[in-house]
Design a protein around this motif. Structure first.
Motif, PDB file in Angstrom:
ATOM      1  N   HIS A   1       0.895  -1.260  -0.175  1.00  0.00           N
ATOM      2  CA  HIS A   1       0.000  -0.075  -0.049  1.00  0.00           C
ATOM      3  C   HIS A   1       0.769   1.418   0.027  1.00  0.00           C
ATOM      4  O   HIS A   1       0.546   2.282  -0.744  1.00  0.00           O
TER       5      HIS A   1
ATOM      6  N   ARG B   1      -2.430   3.137   5.045  1.00  0.00           N
ATOM      7  CA  ARG B   1      -3.067   1.741   5.240  1.00  0.00           C
ATOM      8  C   ARG B   1      -1.875   1.000   6.226  1.00  0.00           C
ATOM      9  O   ARG B   1      -1.255   0.381   5.519  1.00  0.00           O
TER      10      ARG B   1
ATOM     11  N   ARG C   1     -17.750  -5.566   8.470  1.00  0.00           N
ATOM     12  CA  ARG C   1     -18.219  -4.324   7.923  1.00  0.00           C
ATOM     13  C   ARG C   1     -18.082  -2.928   8.766  1.00  0.00           C
ATOM     14  O   ARG C   1     -17.705  -1.986   8.431  1.00  0.00           O
TER      15      ARG C   1
ATOM     16  N   ILE D   1     -14.529  -1.988   9.556  1.00  0.00           N
ATOM     17  CA  ILE D   1     -13.929  -1.354   8.445  1.00  0.00           C
ATOM     18  C   ILE D   1     -14.391   0.181   8.534  1.00  0.00           C
ATOM     19  O   ILE D   1     -13.614   0.903   8.191  1.00  0.00           O
ATOM     20  N   GLU D   2     -15.800   0.302   8.705  1.00  0.00           N
ATOM     21  CA  GLU D   2     -16.188   1.770   8.744  1.00  0.00           C
ATOM     22  C   GLU D   2     -15.529   2.280   9.700  1.00  0.00           C
ATOM     23  O   GLU D   2     -15.366   3.663   9.687  1.00  0.00           O
TER      24      GLU D   2
ATOM     25  N   ALA E   1     -11.715   2.447   5.840  1.00  0.00           N
ATOM     26  CA  ALA E   1     -11.080   1.402   4.779  1.00  0.00           C
ATOM     27  C   ALA E   1      -9.489   1.651   4.267  1.00  0.00           C
ATOM     28  O   ALA E   1      -8.701   1.053   4.102  1.00  0.00           O
ATOM     29  N   ASP E   2      -9.443   2.969   4.310  1.00  0.00           N
ATOM     30  CA  ASP E   2      -8.318   3.678   3.572  1.00  0.00           C
ATOM     31  C   ASP E   2      -7.086   3.534   4.585  1.00  0.00           C
ATOM     32  O   ASP E   2      -5.827   3.979   4.535  1.00  0.00           O
ATOM     33  N   GLN E   3      -7.489   3.127   5.921  1.00  0.00           N
ATOM     34  CA  GLN E   3      -6.399   2.722   6.883  1.00  0.00           C
ATOM     35  C   GLN E   3      -5.997   1.193   7.164  1.00  0.00           C
ATOM     36  O   GLN E   3      -5.318   1.010   7.936  1.00  0.00           O
ATOM     37  N   ILE E   4      -6.754   0.483   6.547  1.00  0.00           N
ATOM     38  CA  ILE E   4      -6.695  -1.061   6.761  1.00  0.00           C
ATOM     39  C   ILE E   4      -5.553  -1.575   5.555  1.00  0.00           C
ATOM     40  O   ILE E   4      -6.030  -1.402   4.437  1.00  0.00           O
TER      41      ILE E   4
ATOM     42  N   LEU F   1     -13.591  -7.694   1.727  1.00  0.00           N
ATOM     43  CA  LEU F   1     -12.023  -7.023   1.721  1.00  0.00           C
ATOM     44  C   LEU F   1     -11.828  -6.513   0.379  1.00  0.00           C
ATOM     45  O   LEU F   1     -11.171  -5.266   0.355  1.00  0.00           O
TER      46      LEU F   1
ATOM     47  N   HIS G   1     -12.676  -3.153  -0.666  1.00  0.00           N
ATOM     48  CA  HIS G   1     -12.204  -1.878   0.018  1.00  0.00           C
ATOM     49  C   HIS G   1     -10.665  -2.025  -0.184  1.00  0.00           C
ATOM     50  O   HIS G   1     -10.123  -1.386   0.748  1.00  0.00           O
TER      51      HIS G   1
ATOM     52  N   ILE H   1      -8.485  -4.031   0.629  1.00  0.00           N
ATOM     53  CA  ILE H   1      -7.745  -4.691   1.774  1.00  0.00           C
ATOM     54  C   ILE H   1      -7.141  -6.008   1.260  1.00  0.00           C
ATOM     55  O   ILE H   1      -8.111  -6.961   0.834  1.00  0.00           O
TER      56      ILE H   1
END
Lengths: 464, 815
Positions: B133, B141, B206, B209-210, B214-217, B246, B249, B251
């Motif tokens: 990432h 991420r 879900r 992730i919320e 998602a942009d951190q995982i 996954l 998003h 992931i």
């Protein structure tokens, strides 16, 4: 210069003299290096100190006036708490990030301000009132209480002169210094003690936020500096005087050639490092704001990036992380508007020995309408939002302004601006927003808040 | 086989003094010195033979003593034993092995990264996932999603992903940015609140992730089938749906096939039959069957393209691509293929599974789970409810009686023999396990009527405390025995992954308990009463927390606890010179709070009259939280008025109040003067007091009075007094009445104990007959300090409130 290895101890200055608490806060300079240790007093100390102030007698007027002048002299010349004036100014510049030239200027204005505090405070006195016995029947100008508390700000050392007026008027004063820059308040209270004000008449109580509320609640009257939250909190209070953001503005109407006033505009934005509440936040232009923005940006772009202790420094300096966060915030607010300056970055990192610090470079943004919310955004560096203005916009975008400089020849418009109660100071013509006129009010007269008129008749003295 | 001539006793002695074994209790002196192996048979230094039903640690696929592997290793070593695989260097066996693994791996695996074992491969996968990432312009991420009960090794990377608290406790901070989710465990519907397990898990995923964004995982890691967690096979749609979510998003997915890979379940990899297309596959154990320590990370092409570009993938292991290891692995894979061990795993596994599934009729067997030669037998106190039963006793018994080696996790027997296990050997294993479990089930049935342990230790006076292990043994038996435990705890025990009656023996074991604090907000108080009291007519009291952290929590208060606690209190007050025969004035919350009733009893017991000025802390806090300072101020004045009336008219010898109220008294000059004139002792407790305030009170406001600090919690039913003789710059320090009340100071993000002298969040436990509150996270922070002489357990110093607790802002300074 101060010995960089030795921390300055900033004790609380209570009714029984200096108080060194176990709880201390480390004050750092713009690189993050520790400069001083500030003793933080607990709630109980505040309560007991306020009780001592309340027990104390007011110092007679003929002692107060010379003592204030002497305190001003000491502030500007003496070694206080182990710091010569040069060491103090250097430390304040390093801690606050303000250019040392600004700090030096404030040292001088503080001295003159203290010497003239009583006269300045008296400007607020109604014509019919006296502040001393005068004849058999008179309106006497009296204090509204005995104990006055001040929660000061740390953005500019010049604000301390204001609360000295309360001392001049006979209040006992408790000062809570800013934790960001407590050196100036500490020096001033030390100077006042040295000059003859008893330690139970003016005290310095560094505390955290929760205890500061106790200080406000325990005093008869209080003055508090802060943001909109502070304003809202105390808006309805008649015993707390809040000072919030100034949101100073300039209005340029179509009948004015702005190029002839460019110095006024640029100085209003950038003098005092753009950190004061009287620095211009927004410029409203009748017509196309683009040329104004371009010209202002060109001038501001030339300001040098220097550490605060440099005598040529003109821009504020912050710790790098804080500067980056501020930049992120500014850019988030500026999303979608035209950036004439500062659109890419407002942060200029300094090299050794100032690594870890960053100069906040000026920013100029052009808005597309007068009521854009950014026009109300006051930031602690030279950052200006330039917006179009038309007669149909009227006075609305100019409301809630500490200082408005109107570059116009439209007398009717000036009349409307003068009538608008939320524009608190109005200059017409080449008068920069940051320049205060001695003797004229800054945000009203403090004396209007501290005093009131009272009828006093004395039949005995009326007898011939 | 012949037993080698060795001095076994000398070896064992040397082992005991020189070796550190994983997972071996310090007091355990037993050692089994293995010396030989062949197929599934092992032999120890005494010549005793064993049947290996574990494959060591779920490996040994081709069995012990394979000459082919010895020859290959010797041949490779004689040619090139090893050279680095860093930079441009490589070797033929590693090149061939990589190609071979990609041939048998599912799409889209394209590249291989060799390690020395599974945990290293997990770490490499985590690093690659984040790097992937990062290089693609999403450096934020960094979060890793893992699962409870998942096992991914014990390196700090893999260990952080491992979802078993025993691998975290005591080891300091784990890798940050790791979140553990619930895996689907269909046998335990209680974990899902009536919801379908897959739906629950997907919803939780879900929501996570919320919540994180998602942009951190970066990645999720999981075993396709939970291995060490109990051989738990997920519903067929779980992994495909997880993968889909996954992927939507961005992931990545790491499939940890260290156990399931290379034949254990009858396939080269579980990913294929389970319909999973991961981005990484981690494999190890079966790669060499244990003949060489080795792991391999299989990487999807799209990931490999990114992590190998630019400066490449930085970081490797000394033995990455070890020539001898790779040669051994190639031959090992040949043997698995040549001897058709994938099919054997299914055939023998099913045969063994069929026999073991009959055990589900036993009242102590919850479920038998088998896939290939991977088997878990979950034990239960009550199979209908799934209430767990410790499995720790089974393996030693099976080994002793039948010479068969099996393993277990807390409540599941684990079988994973070599894939060369014969049908007759499988029969031996099934018979041995059946014998031991059947006998236990029969015996246990006879024992369920009442606790057999001596519980008299629960009645010990608090002034003569028992040892923590003795107290725990009795308390766990009492609180978790069906005849005596409370409805609350018996119900709660069903979702514990350990057996309190067997697994809680030390203070450290208490950390196995979840923090039940939030459950105490809603629980029916009658459910908190141990059933062992039921025959008695007991007047119950209920006390509540101050409501600082949300709606009030409640504990039920039984007379025996009140008696013991107040007796202990009074003894401490005597020791500290607090006068008897004087009246008490308590200024603080009575009503539903414990503060008032305790001080009332103490006043009576010590020959005084109790006066009370009540306080509703919740109202005061609400006013403060809402900025209604004027109301708070007036309420305080109202309280002080009442105090003044009492102090002016009555003789008061002891004041018991809170620090904020004491500060208010001290700031009121007339009241302070009255107190200095009349009162001998001031006890303050219930909130924090800083050093400066304490010094002011001691030295300036009440210089001749005795000031005594108290720290406690309604939730753990009591508290403790300030240590005597503290200097002005020493913070208030509190020693608990250990072991009835014990304290730990932990790092809140990891749950691990902080070192002495460091600050962390306070965790208290209460262990007595009438109350069991283990592992209760308090809203305070403190410095962890060793106990004073004569006290047990840890002490705490310099109490301060946490700023927020469970999302609620803590309002301090009013109570």
């Amino acid at each position: 210069m101060t010995d960089s290895s030795a921390l300055v101890h900033l004790d609380a200055l209570g009714p029984n003299g200096p108080y060194r608490a176990q709880a201390k806060e480390v004050i750092t300079d713009v690189t993050g290096r520790p400069v001083a240790e500030l003793s933080m007093v607990p709630r109980l100390y505040v309560r007991r100190s306020l009780a001592a102030l309340r027990r104390a007698q007011t110092q007679p007027l003929d002692e107060r006036i010379p003592a204030l002048a002497e305190a001003g002299r000491l502030f500007a010349t003496a070694t206080l708490n182990g710091l010569s004036v040069e060491q103090y100014e250097h430390a304040v510049a390093r801690v606050s990030g303000l250019p040392i030239s600004v700090v030096r200027e404030v040292t001088s204005t503080t001295a003159t301000g203290l010497a003239g505090a009583y006269g300045s405070a008296g400007q607020a006195r109604p014509r019919g009132s006296r502040d001393a016995a005068h004849g058999a029947s008179a309106a006497r100008w009296m204090r509204r209480g005995d104990v006055f508390a001040v929660l000061t700000a740390g953005n500019h050392p010049g604000i301390h002169v204001q609360w000295a007026e309360a001392l001049a008027l006979g209040y006992r004063v408790a000062v809570r210094p800013s934790r960001r820059e407590p050196l100036s308040a500490h020096r001033l209270v030390t100077a006042l003690h040295e000059a003859g004000f008893g330690t139970d008449r003016v005290i310095l109580l560094p505390t955290d936020h929760s205890v500061a509320d106790e200080l406000v609640a325990g005093a008869d009257l209080a003055m508090v500096y802060g943001g909109d939250a502070v304003l809202n909190k105390y808006r309805a209070s008649n015993t707390v005087l809040p000072h919030g953001p100034g949101r100073a503005k300039i209005l340029i109407t179509a009948d004015t050639d702005f190029t002839r006033h460019l110095d006024t505009i640029v100085d209003s934005i950038s003098q005092q490092a753009g950190a004061g509440c009287v620095n211009t936040t927004a410029v409203f232009v009748e017509g196309d704001p683009g040329p104004v923005a371009a010209a202002v940006a060109e001038r501001l772009a030339g300001l040098p990036s220097l550490p605060p202790q440099s005598s040529r420094a003109v821009l504020p300096v912050w710790q790098l992380d804080a500067a980056r966060n501020l930049e992120k915030f500014v850019h988030s607010q500026a999303a979608g508007v035209t950036a004439w300056l500062g659109g890419e970055t407002i942060v200029a990192e300094l090299d050794e020995p100032d690594r870890g610090a960053a100069v906040l470079r000026p920013a100029v943004f052009q808005l597309d309408r007068a009521d854009a919310p950014q026009a109300r955004l006051e930031l602690p560096f030279p950052c200006v939002w330039i917006a179009p203005w038309s007669r149909t916009d009227g006075v609305a975008p100019l409301r809630n302004t500490m200082v408005l400089t109107a570059l116009t020849s439209d007398h009717d418009l000036v009349g409307h601006l003068l009538d608008e109660p939320t524009i608190r100071n109005l200059h017409v013509g080449d008068h920069p927003t940051h320049v205060l006129v001695p003797g004229l009010p800054h945000d009203g007269y403090l004396g209007e808040f501290l005093m009131r008129s009272k009828t006093f008749t004395n039949g005995a003295s009326a007898t011939p | 086989m012949t037993a080698p001539l060795v001095d076994v006793d000398a070896l064992v002695k040397s082992d005991q003094s020189r070796l550190i074994h994983p997972h071996l209790a310090g007091a355990d002196t037993e050692r089994i010195v293995m010396v030989e192996g062949s197929g599934c048979q092992l032999r120890d230094a005494h010549g005793r033979e064993y049947l290996d039903a574990t494959g060591g640690l779920m490996l040994g696929h081709v069995g012990h003593g394979r000459r082919e592997l010895v020859d290959v290793a010797a041949g490779q070593m004689s040619k090139l034993e090893y050279f680095s695989s860093f930079h441009e260097f490589t070797n033929e066996p590693s090149i061939k092995l990589a190609s071979r693994l990609i041939d048998i791996a599912p799409s889209p695996m394209e590249r291989v990264y060799f390690t020395s074992g599974g945990a290293e491969a997990v770490d490499a996968a985590l690093r690659m996932a984040r790097l992937y990432h990062h290089r693609r312009g999403e450096p934020e991420r960094t979060w890793v999603l893992a699962r409870n009960f998942g096992y991914h090794g014990v390196t700090y990377g893999g260990g952080a992903a491992t979802g078993m608290p025993m691998f975290h406790n005591g080891f300091g901070p784990m890798l940050p940015h790791v979140r553990h989710l619930t895996p689907p465990m269909p046998f335990h519907p209680e974990l899902y609140g009536g919801e379908d397990p897959t739906e629950f898990c997907l919803r939780e995923l879900r929501q996570t992730i919320e919540e994180i964004g998602a942009d951190q995982i970066a990645v999720m890691i999981g075993e396709p089938i939970l291995g060490a967690g109990g051989v738990v096979i997920p519903p067929h749609d779980y992994w495909p749906r997880v993968r889909e979510l996954l992927a939507a998003h961005g992931i990545l997915l790491i499939l940890d096939e260290v156990i399931t890979g290379l034949g254990r379940i009858g396939h080269w990899f579980a990913a294929e039959p389970m319909g999973i297309t991961p981005d990484f596959i981690v494999t190890a154990k079966g790669l060499t069957s244990g003949y060489f320590p080795m792991g391999a990370l299989l990487v999807a092409g799209h990931v490999a393209d990114v992590v190998t570009r630019d400066e490449g993938f930085i970081g490797g292991y000394t033995y990455s691509g070890h020539a001898t290891g790779c040669a051994v692995a190639l031959e090992n894979l040949d043997i698995i293929e040549r001897e058709n061990l994938l099919a054997a795993a299914v055939e023998i596994g099913d045969h063994l599974g069929d026999q073991l599934r009959r055990l589900e009729e036993l009242p102590i067997v919850g479920q038998v789970r088998q896939i290939g030669l991977m088997i878990g037998i979950e034990l239960a106190q009550d199979p209908a409810t799934g209430e767990p039963l410790s499995a720790g006793w089974v393996a030693p018994l099976v080994r002793e009686r039948h010479g068969i080696i099996i393993r277990n996790n807390p409540n599941t027997i684990l079988l994973s023999p070599p894939l060369v296990l014969s049908r007759s050997e499988a029969d031996q294993v099934a018979a041995a396990v059946t014998d031991v479990l059947t006998e236990y089930a029969t015996t246990a049935k006879r024992r369920v009527s009442a606790p057999t342990r001596d519980l008299s230790v629960l009645d010990t006076a608090w002034e003569q405390p028992p040892s923590m292990p003795d107290l725990l043994a009795a308390a766990m038996e009492w609180h978790f025995h069906p005849k005596t435990g409370s409805r609350f705890w018996l119900e709660r025990a069903k979702s514990l992954d350990f057996d309190p009656r067997k697994d809680i023996r030390t203070e450290a074991d208490l950390t196995k308990f979840p923090n039940i604090v939030d459950e105490l907000r809603d629980v029916r108080v009658e459910d908190l009463v141990p059933r062992g009291y039921e025959d008695e007519q007991i007047p119950l009291d209920v006390y509540e927390s101050g409501g600082t952290t949300g709606s009030p929590k409640r504990v039920v208060w039984l007379p025996d606890l009140h008696e013991k606690l107040c007796t202990w209190h009074s003894g401490v007050l005597d020791d500290r010179g607090v006068p008897r025969g004087v009246n008490w004035l308590t200024i603080g919350p009575s009503g539903p709070h414990i503060f008032g009733p305790i001080s009332r009893t103490l006043a009576h017991r010590r020959g005084g009259v109790p006066f009370t000025v009540d306080l509703d802390p919740r109202w005061a806090k609400r006013c403060a939280a809402e900025g209604r300072f004027e109301e708070t101020k007036r309420y305080l004045e109202h309280i002080l008025d009442q105090v003044e009336w009492i102090l002016r008219s009555q003789d008061i010898g002891v004041i018991f109040t809170t620090p904020p109220l004491l500060e208010a008294l001290a700031g009121h000059e007339e009241l302070a003067e009255l107190i200095n004139r009349k009162v001998r002792t001031i006890v303050w407790g219930g909130a924090s007091m800083n050093l400066d305030t304490r010094s002011l009170l001691r030295d300036e406001v009440f210089p001749q009075r005795q000031l005594l600090g108290f720290y406690g919690s309604t939730m753990v039913g009591g508290g403790m007094y300030e240590r005597a003789g503290l200097a002005a710059d020493e913070p208030s320090t509190f020693d608990p009445p250990h072991p009835f009340i014990s304290m730990r100071v932990i790092a809140p993000d990891t749950g691990r104990l902080v070192p002495y002298g460091e600050r962390g969040q306070v965790v208290m436990s209460h262990i007595s007959r009438s109350m069991l509150i283990p592992n209760n996270l308090e809203r305070d922070t403190a410095i962890r300090v060793p106990p004073a002489k004569g006290f047990g357990g840890d002490a705490v110093a310099d109490i301060k409130p946490v700023p927020t607790f469970g999302g609620t802002t803590i309002v301090e300074g009013v109570y």
